[in-house]
Write a protein that holds these residues in place. Structure first.
Motif, PDB file in Angstrom:
ATOM      1  N   GLU B 219       7.795   3.214   1.475  1.00 33.50           N
ATOM      2  CA  GLU B 219       8.509   3.794   2.814  1.00 33.50           C
ATOM      3  C   GLU B 219       8.866   2.606   3.247  1.00 33.50           C
ATOM      4  O   GLU B 219       8.784   2.305   4.593  1.00 33.50           O
ATOM      5  CB  GLU B 219       7.772   4.546   3.081  1.00 33.50           C
ATOM      6  N   ILE B 232       8.979   3.477   7.753  1.00 26.73           N
ATOM      7  CA  ILE B 232       8.035   3.485   8.637  1.00 26.73           C
ATOM      8  C   ILE B 232       8.056   1.667   8.505  1.00 26.73           C
ATOM      9  O   ILE B 232       7.937   0.599   6.977  1.00 26.73           O
ATOM     10  CB  ILE B 232       6.782   3.946   8.713  1.00 26.73           C
ATOM     11  N   HIS B 233       7.575   1.551   9.374  1.00 24.77           N
ATOM     12  CA  HIS B 233       7.276   0.317   9.148  1.00 24.77           C
ATOM     13  C   HIS B 233       6.016  -0.508   8.866  1.00 24.77           C
ATOM     14  O   HIS B 233       4.906   0.752   9.342  1.00 24.77           O
ATOM     15  CB  HIS B 233       7.314  -0.449  10.991  1.00 24.77           C
ATOM     16  N   ASP B 234       5.854  -1.169   7.944  1.00 23.78           N
ATOM     17  CA  ASP B 234       4.637  -1.610   7.587  1.00 23.78           C
ATOM     18  C   ASP B 234       3.912  -2.251   9.015  1.00 23.78           C
ATOM     19  O   ASP B 234       3.863  -3.864   8.932  1.00 23.78           O
ATOM     20  CB  ASP B 234       4.948  -3.247   6.456  1.00 23.78           C
ATOM     21  N   SER B 235       2.627  -2.011   8.766  1.00 22.61           N
ATOM     22  CA  SER B 235       1.229  -2.401   9.665  1.00 22.61           C
ATOM     23  C   SER B 235      -0.039  -2.704   9.683  1.00 22.61           C
ATOM     24  O   SER B 235      -0.556  -3.612   9.819  1.00 22.61           O
ATOM     25  CB  SER B 235       1.217  -1.257  10.691  1.00 22.61           C
ATOM     26  N   ALA B 239      -2.607  -5.844   9.601  1.00 28.22           N
ATOM     27  CA  ALA B 239      -3.810  -5.559  11.202  1.00 28.22           C
ATOM     28  C   ALA B 239      -4.856  -6.719   9.928  1.00 28.22           C
ATOM     29  O   ALA B 239      -6.006  -7.045  10.535  1.00 28.22           O
ATOM     30  CB  ALA B 239      -4.000  -3.751  10.988  1.00 28.22           C
ATOM     31  N   SER B 285      -5.190   7.877  -3.732  1.00 25.07           N
ATOM     32  CA  SER B 285      -5.031   9.241  -3.747  1.00 25.07           C
ATOM     33  C   SER B 285      -4.779   9.552  -4.900  1.00 25.07           C
ATOM     34  O   SER B 285      -4.885   8.761  -6.192  1.00 25.07           O
ATOM     35  CB  SER B 285      -4.485   9.459  -2.391  1.00 25.07           C
ATOM     36  N   ASN B 345      -3.328   5.493   5.061  1.00 20.86           N
ATOM     37  CA  ASN B 345      -3.389   5.123   6.292  1.00 20.86           C
ATOM     38  C   ASN B 345      -3.649   4.579   7.875  1.00 20.86           C
ATOM     39  O   ASN B 345      -4.624   3.548   6.737  1.00 20.86           O
ATOM     40  CB  ASN B 345      -4.119   6.999   7.034  1.00 20.86           C
ATOM     41  N   TYR B 350      -7.492   0.642   8.639  1.00 22.74           N
ATOM     42  CA  TYR B 350      -8.717  -0.181   9.379  1.00 22.74           C
ATOM     43  C   TYR B 350     -10.389   0.434   9.220  1.00 22.74           C
ATOM     44  O   TYR B 350     -11.104  -0.917   9.388  1.00 22.74           O
ATOM     45  CB  TYR B 350      -8.130   0.055  10.482  1.00 22.74           C
ATOM     46  N   HIS B 415      -4.291   8.808  11.480  1.00 23.81           N
ATOM     47  CA  HIS B 415      -2.666   7.728  11.298  1.00 23.81           C
ATOM     48  C   HIS B 415      -2.872   7.844  13.158  1.00 23.81           C
ATOM     49  O   HIS B 415      -1.024   6.955  13.250  1.00 23.81           O
ATOM     50  CB  HIS B 415      -1.285   9.360  11.184  1.00 23.81           C
ATOM     51  N   LEU B 416      -3.356   7.771  14.266  1.00 23.96           N
ATOM     52  CA  LEU B 416      -2.913   7.927  15.007  1.00 23.96           C
ATOM     53  C   LEU B 416      -3.662   6.331  15.588  1.00 23.96           C
ATOM     54  O   LEU B 416      -4.622   6.309  15.733  1.00 23.96           O
ATOM     55  CB  LEU B 416      -4.067   8.825  15.427  1.00 23.96           C
ATOM     56  N   ILE B 417      -2.781   5.348  15.443  1.00 22.44           N
ATOM     57  CA  ILE B 417      -2.881   4.574  15.300  1.00 22.44           C
ATOM     58  C   ILE B 417      -3.505   3.827  16.691  1.00 22.44           C
ATOM     59  O   ILE B 417      -3.748   2.955  17.402  1.00 22.44           O
ATOM     60  CB  ILE B 417      -2.058   2.981  14.701  1.00 22.44           C
ATOM     61  N   ALA B 418      -2.061   4.726  17.768  1.00 23.28           N
ATOM     62  CA  ALA B 418      -2.320   3.960  19.151  1.00 23.28           C
ATOM     63  C   ALA B 418      -3.507   4.113  19.402  1.00 23.28           C
ATOM     64  O   ALA B 418      -4.035   3.187  20.294  1.00 23.28           O
ATOM     65  CB  ALA B 418      -1.594   4.650  20.226  1.00 23.28           C
ATOM     66  N   LEU B 420      -6.450   3.575  17.794  1.00 22.95           N
ATOM     67  CA  LEU B 420      -7.279   2.288  17.800  1.00 22.95           C
ATOM     68  C   LEU B 420      -6.960   1.072  18.576  1.00 22.95           C
ATOM     69  O   LEU B 420      -8.136   0.679  18.310  1.00 22.95           O
ATOM     70  CB  LEU B 420      -6.678   2.414  16.011  1.00 22.95           C
TER      71      LEU B 420
END
Lengths: 448, 448
Positions: B219, B232-235, B239, B285, B345, B350, B415-418, B420
């Protein structure tokens, strides 16, 4: 400002204060023009744009678990004894692009991060099911490549699920139009994570400044080479290049230049092409061979139209500071590139770097805080420390933050480089203090 | 250890504790073999040799001031009214190599750092003389190039000088045979200064580890490219590459690999040539498309003699940790290169990096302290924070060290990367705690 040795307007004894000199430097050095950089090249840099979220994050409702996407009514009241039995209509893997719809009495096997398929209302984790094997609860799924039949057949679900259970809603992290990051943010790993997640491949930041470091002195020999009589090894260009990198710069070590004004002028002029800031050591005092002073006299003369002479001019000052009394500062060359001329004693040049150059580098980067962190600590020593009247003294210290104590390392001599290598702080003795007793509360500048 | 999903020996609920997992990683990852590096390439690295001083520092008695080298008897009782008048027999500039001897009634003009000439016993600063001009005290010397006559003629000295005044003695900084730095020292700018000063051009250190970072998931789309449905974008790869650099590594971002086991195996195999450590995200997983698990099953099989299969083997575990429950760890390939397989995730990966990968990188570097600094802080929140029993929870927090307070940022969702991106600390809620009241004293891991 033209080349000159000036006297301060507010200082005493014809000396400039540390603050006056730093303020003048920071008033001249401006943050670098922003450029668009690839995300990973922008690490450690300061963002200059407000970044808005273009699409919601996550962009679609998706599963937070590996499990089965179901309708709530179909699993109502389900238990291990009385499982809900559903027909598996396919797999929903993250990024597979396959479309499955979940009807009444049906389930889709779904993977973490995969979109919730049309018709489904919740996800039940695979651990709450028999995994399609008909033999009680399982701990996971078999790999699709080894067991493709898992995407079909029947599954027994052992627990009910509320609507939206294990579903991460579109936009639940950030919504389109939200402010992701504000201008002025320093980009560390988590900020880079967020920028990537919202699809930003490049970002507008102030670049790292390019700092050219050169030491001056005919007595200087490259480390690793043998010393003739009267020679010493060049350490300043190494120390300050490392310190400039530490401060965030891209640093170029030019090395040692002999005490010849013409050679120094042409060396500096050659380097201007890659310099946002030039740092020299040595040659700024009152001797007859102070080459930096000599070479940069005439900079800023209105008749000079090109070369380094075309800059705003250099000013050589005596500061109410120990070590670090003689300092030069100004701008040179057609782009008015800032140049900081530090004294040549190793400890003097290092302390001068900390007090003046590091803030200048961080100002070029546009960082909100240009100074080192300071703290208060209890002075640990056997007898009172003397300090010259009217001078701000910076002593090397070993600081224990847990205990809130600092101990001087080595003496005040500006050539004592060994002590510097065992210090982690500078102890600051104010201008109006001539003696500090053991146990006194002192200011320390934290170096690490 | 062969590829398997194992259960812990001491954990509860079939879960491994964070400590057990970290201990196993640190027991497997060994510090890299030392290499000889140029001084500036060794910045931030750990010294593996005790460095002894080969020659005294300074190597010779030298002047700490610009002034005149004199005999004590010749300036005894000198004052501005009754100056001592001495014949100037030449200049002693630093590194000039010229030899001057100071006889009775004579003085040599001397520059800071220049060797004390034979016959001289002390230095008087130029400010204590008439500078040879016969017109009262001066503030400095004229440049030799403009006024060569300053090296000859007469000088009036206005003050007496004690023996050794303004002379820095040979060996007063460090003596030959002294220990300059001990093995285990981390080389920052001041340590590099000292090494250069004692003539070391290269130094033996453990190099920075090369860390290869790749994310997995069909994805994932590169930031800057458009998203199709379900993508979705690879972050993570961005990171963690940034975080690996931050930890001291040389990091290579491979980017996102799709969920195909063969592709992933061959990608990892290709990268081994430049990897001291491999970090993957995703695919660990219990789903049917968990590609990392699938690709690395079989590693450590005794029949595998080459390729990545020849390693010590991979182990996939469930940890008593939130986020970050599924984790993989082991060694792969002929060199038994360590590989850490983190969950996919963004927040899970991270946090997993912080808890497991950063210590592994710092262990590879041979650093004495591999963990982040922790502190205690007062929890600031409106209502009690819940935490699952038997799990160590890592929440994102905004920590104010001055006030000793920490406030949660965003929710616990992995999933709450904002959130972070606006945190500077992780709040640690222990396994046996299910609720933390506002005002409670909590552990925080400091991220900056």
């Amino acid at each position: 400002m033209s080349s000159s040795t000036t006297t301060p307007t507010t200082g005493q004894d014809g000396l400039w204060s540390v603050e006056e000199h730093l303020d003048d430097i920071l008033a001249t050095v401006r943050p670098l023009e922003p450029i668009e950089l690839q995300l990973l090249d922008a690490q450690g840099c300061v963002l200059v744009e407000d970044v808005t979220v273009p699409v919601p994050l996550p962009p679609f409702d998706n599963s937070s678990m590996d499990g089965y996407a179901v309708r709530v009514a179909d699993v109502e009241g389900a238990s291990e004894e009385f499982p809900a039995v559903l027909r598996v209509v396919g797999d929903v893997a993250a990024g597979s692009g396959e479309r499955v719809t979940v009807g009444a009495g049906q389930a889709a096997r779904i993977m973490t991060g995969a979109p919730l398929p049309p018709g489904a209302e919740a996800v039940v984790p695979v651990e709450w099911t028999d995994g399609g094997l008909g033999e009680g609860p399982v701990t996971g799924m078999r790999a699709h490549s080894a067991a493709p039949e898992g995407a079909s057949g029947e599954v027994q679900v052992h627990r009910p699920a509320e609507a939206r259970a294990h579903v991460r809603a579109r936009g639940s992290d950030v919504r389109a139009g939200d402010r992701a990051l504000s201008a002025g943010t320093v980009l560390g790993p988590p900020q880079i994570a967020l920028l990537a997640a919202i699809g930003r491949g490049t970002v507008k930041v102030r670049p790292r400044p390019r700092v050219v470091v050169m030491s001056t002195g005919s007595e200087l020999v490259q480390p690793g080479e043998a010393l003739a009589e009267g020679q010493i090894h060049d350490s300043n260009s190494f120390a300050l290049t490392a310190a400039a990198r530490d401060a965030g710069a891209i640093a170029y070590r030019v090395g040692a230049v002999g005490d010849d004004a013409e050679t120094l002028r042409s060396t500096i002029e050659d380097q201007l092409i890659r310099a946002d800031l030039v740092v020299t050591t040595g040659g700024v005092s009152v001797g007859a061979y102070d080459v930096v002073k000599e070479a940069l006299t005439g900079v800023g003369d209105p008749d000079e139209e090109s070369g380094i002479g075309a800059g705003g001019g250099m000013e050589f000052r005596k500061l109410a500071m120990q070590p670090g009394k003689p300092q030069g500062f100004g701008t040179i060359g057609p782009d008015h590139t800032p140049l900081l001329a530090l004294p040549g004693n190793p400890v003097s040049s290092y302390v001068s770097f900390e007090v003046f150059v590091r803030p200048a580098i961080r100002m070029l980067m546009g960082l909100p805080e240009v100074k080192r962190t300071s703290a208060r600590a209890e002075l640990v020593c056997d007898k009172a420390l003397g300090s010259p009247a009217g001078r701000r003294q910076f002593l090397r210290g070993s600081h224990d933050p847990g205990a809130g104590r600092v101990e001087p390392v080595g003496g005040p001599g500006s050539h004592l480089i060994a002590a510097l290598a065992h210090a982690n702080a500078l102890i600051v003795i104010p201008e109006d203090t001539t003696s500090v007793e053991p146990g006194a509360d002192v200011e320390v500048v934290l170096l690490g």
